[in-house]
Design an enzyme around this catalytic site. Structure first.
Site: not given
Length: 393
Positions: A244, A290
């Site tokens: 990420d 997420d």
């Protein structure tokens, strides 16, 4: 997390679906606002992000609870030499340590592959194919999500007929099942309703239809993707933590893909809802990666709580609160520094750190890391004895 963007809102193998969810992370969308002229009001921003946080918590909470039922059905099947499920599609997919170690690499390749596709081929045709693909997946995911609810809505007197869809190959002793799917009238009702939502999404790309599919994908992911132990969860979250941060801060690849990718793999909520109502078009959004990635770890901790048989959900609630804290911190940092933030940068330390601290304080850290859900391998002696019993019968 993300900022508002000037775009319209526009789950196969479980690992492939999770790749897709993670490939277009929502944390890059602030970079898409450089040309946006809309300035959200304080009330609009608070409503949008509050709604996103609330929507993110729903699939984690209910998906984790449903994962416990999945796990019990799996154990029942292992003990009774039966699958424990009516259909193979209802079986959870177990993620091992090897899978977790490879996943960030696979996700990176998928992300970069999408980037190249959007650079070489027409964005319009790619998104058309993706829309049709996710229409099919979305209808099935939403139907699976609604099924338990329908069982409560329909009265007991409702004539619920059973059906079976069976495709075979060959004949006689060489006959092989290709598709064997059992369903009932309630499942058909779910499929019909889901199809209506799917057509709405295809034709209008409305943000509410997008969110219905997104919530269904996220809940199914948390319910059906099972980490085999806490160590595997740490490997997965740690690897995607690096993934990420790299793709958000190191390159513009994720920005480009997120800007071009039109599929229900994100939750969106308009910041101008108070001004324009349901026709609002300036969205804040949160990628399903997420939600699902921390969610499957939180679901594992709930199953660990159940295994302790203490009538307590300490680890589940501590990790659930940690997720809220991490998501809130992401929003705070993003608005303070006015820059896109990779949500896993804050969610991973929170969701892993909080339960570990609780386990240290309770003296159960070793028990937590020893907990394992790996499929039990049958001993050869047991297999031989079961085969001989069948022959005797």
């Amino acid at each position: 997390m993300s900022e508002a963007e000037q775009v319209q809102a526009s789950a196969p193998e479980a690992a492939a679906i999770l790749d897709a969810l993670n490939a277009t992370d929502s944390n890059v969308t602030e970079a898409l606002n450089t040309t946006a002229k809309f300035v959200a009001t304080t009330e609009g921003t608070a409503l949008a992000y509050g709604s996103l946080v609330f929507m993110a918590l729903l699939p984690i909470f209910f998906g984790a609870i449903r994962s416990v039922s999945c796990s019990k059905s799996k154990e029942l099947g292992e003990n009774d030499n039966d699958s424990g499920y009516r259909n193979a599609s209802d079986m959870p997919e177990t993620i091992t340590g090897r899978d977790a170690a490879r996943f960030p690499i696979i996700a990176s390749c998928t992300l970069f592959g999408l980037y190249l596709f959007f650079k070489v081929f027409s964005q319009e045709y790619i998104n058309l194919l993706l829309s049709v693909y996710f229409f099919g997946l979305g209808v099935l995911a939403l139907s699976h999500t609604m099924s338990p609810l329908m069982s409560r809505v329909f009265p007991d007197s409702f004539p619920n007929r059973q059906y079976q869809l069976l495709f075979t190959q060959g004949s006689g002793e060489s006959k092989e099942e290709i598709i064997n799917y059992e369903f009932d009238t309630k499942n058909l009702a779910c499929l019909l309703i889901s199809s209506v939502v799917g057509v709405w999404y295809l034709l209008k790309k409305h943000w509410i239809a997008n969110n219905l599919f997104g919530l269904a994908f996220a809940l199914n992911g948390v319910e059906l993707l099972h980490l085999n132990n806490v160590s595997t969860g740490c490997i997965l979250l740690g690897g995607l933590f690096v993934y990420d941060v790299f793709w958000v801060f190191g390159t513009n690849v994720m920005v480009t893909v997120a800007k071009s990718f039109e599929a229900p793999i994100k939750l969106v909520f308009p910041q101008d809802l108070l001004e324009k109502g349901l026709e609002a078009s300036n969205f804040a959004m949160l990628g399903l990666g997420d939600i699902v990635i921390p969610g499957i770890f939180i679901a594992l901790l709930l199953r660990f709580d159940v295994s302790l048989k203490k009538n307590s959900r300490t680890y589940f609630y501590s990790s659930f609160l940690a997720y809220i804290f991490g998501l809130g911190l992401t929003i705070f940092v993003m608005h303070t520094f006015k820059h896109a933030q990779p949500a896993l940068l804050y969610l991973v330390p929170a969701c892993v750190g909080f339960p570990v601290i609780v386990a240290l304080l309770k003296g159960e850290l070793t028990d937590m890391f020893r907990y394992d859900e790996s499929p039990a391998e049958e001993e050869p002696g047991k297999e031989d004895s079961s085969e001989s019993e069948k022959k005797d019968q």
